[in-house]
Design an enzyme around this catalytic site. Structure first.
Site, PDB file in Angstrom:
ATOM      1  N   ALA A 166       0.842  -1.192   0.000  1.00  0.00           N
ATOM      2  CA  ALA A 166       0.000   0.000   0.000  1.00  0.00           C
ATOM      3  C   ALA A 166       0.877   1.241   0.000  1.00  0.00           C
ATOM      4  O   ALA A 166       1.465   1.606   1.018  1.00  0.00           O
ATOM      5  CB  ALA A 166      -0.924  -0.002   1.215  1.00  0.00           C
ATOM      6  N   ASP A 205       8.074   0.309   2.644  1.00  0.00           N
ATOM      7  CA  ASP A 205       8.509  -0.042   1.296  1.00  0.00           C
ATOM      8  C   ASP A 205      10.029  -0.003   1.160  1.00  0.00           C
ATOM      9  O   ASP A 205      10.629  -0.846   0.485  1.00  0.00           O
ATOM     10  CB  ASP A 205       7.856   0.880   0.268  1.00  0.00           C
ATOM     11  CG  ASP A 205       8.055   2.367   0.568  1.00  0.00           C
ATOM     12  OD1 ASP A 205       8.447   2.721   1.690  1.00  0.00           O
ATOM     13  OD2 ASP A 205       7.793   3.191  -0.337  1.00  0.00           O
TER      14      ASP A 205
END
Length: 261
Positions: free
Chosen positions: A7, A110
């Site tokens: 996400a 990430d």
């Protein structure tokens, strides 16, 4: 089969992973207001189109830099796949790598996932360049430790800001200049293409050069994100391109957690 969810600020990526191999993947624009039911309708249709049944998913792992999106993704996993999702970086799925920075808790999921995957795939010191909402440059040493990096405005963000602030500049596509290798544009559009494209290449080459000098050892440059291939066409900056590096990191983190359990 594992459903890995990355996400991000601009897009959410959903991927089916089996035995470490990505079998299918889809992306949708990020919207923290999107409900679990909306995700389920969209995802169920895509699963069917690719020939997969919802029941094939028996595990879910989520990596997110959008805290507001997490709740609905957790509901999606529980309500529609019948599993309790794992969340990258949250017990029991610890990172398992050293975050050698002043504020480890502030490092985006990430970027840690990219570091995990890049270190597993390549030896030695690494510089990971990720083209997203921001373009990030991350230093990963030969032990796999995350050492920090650089955050620069993403190319789409830069172009949007330029067009918004200058009334007479048109919106252009992000692509290599048509009159390459000339950097003297003859039209407004050509000049914008040159400024955005070659300006970004110069920025990347300059920052990677400074990172390499500070690391003091040879360092491979691994690129990920949708625009990596575009810049690779006219630059020898990247040693490798891994389009699905973050998803690979999620899959590796899941497999590591299962081994530990």
């Amino acid at each position: 089969m594992l459903l890995a969810i990355d996400a991000g600020n601009t897009n959410l990526v959903f991927a089916l992973v089996e035995a470490g191999v990505i079998r299918a993947g889809w992306r949708i624009a990020s919207d923290p207001r999107r409900t679990a039911d909306q995700y389920a309708v969209w995802l169920h249709q895509l699963l069917q189109l690719e020939g997969f049944d919802r029941s094939a998913v028996d595990a879910v792992i989520i990596g997110t830099v959008v805290p507001r999106a997490l709740h609905n993704l957790e509901v999606l996993a529980g309500k529609y796949f019948g599993v309790e999702p794992l969340v990258a970086g949250r017990p029991p799925v610890e990172w398992g790598v050293e975050l050698d920075v002043v504020e480890p808790q502030s490092v985006g999921a990430d970027r840690v996932l990219n570091a995990i995957a890049a270190h597993a795939l390549y030896e030695g010191d690494l510089i990971v360049v990720d083209f997203g909402t921001a373009t990030t440059f991350d230093a990963v040493d030969f032990t796999g430790a995350y050492k920090g990096g650089i955050i620069a405005p993403g190319i789409n963000l830069s172009l949007d800001a330029l067009v918004a602030a200058a009334a007479r500049l048109p919106r252009i596509a992000i692509e290599a200049p048509k009159n390459e290798p000339s950097v003297i544009g003859r039209t407004t559009e050509d000049q914008m293409h040159i400024g955005i494209y070659w300006g970004y290449v110069a920025m990347m080459e300059g920052l990677v050069g400074r990172l390499r000098a500070e690391i003091g050892r040879p360092a491979k440059v691994i690129a990920t994100g949708g625009l990596a291939a575009l810049f690779d066409q006219h630059s020898d900056l990247f040693d490798a391109i891994e389009p699905d590096l973050t998803i690979q990191g999620l899959a590796m983190l899941y497999m590591r957690s299962q081994s530990a359990a």
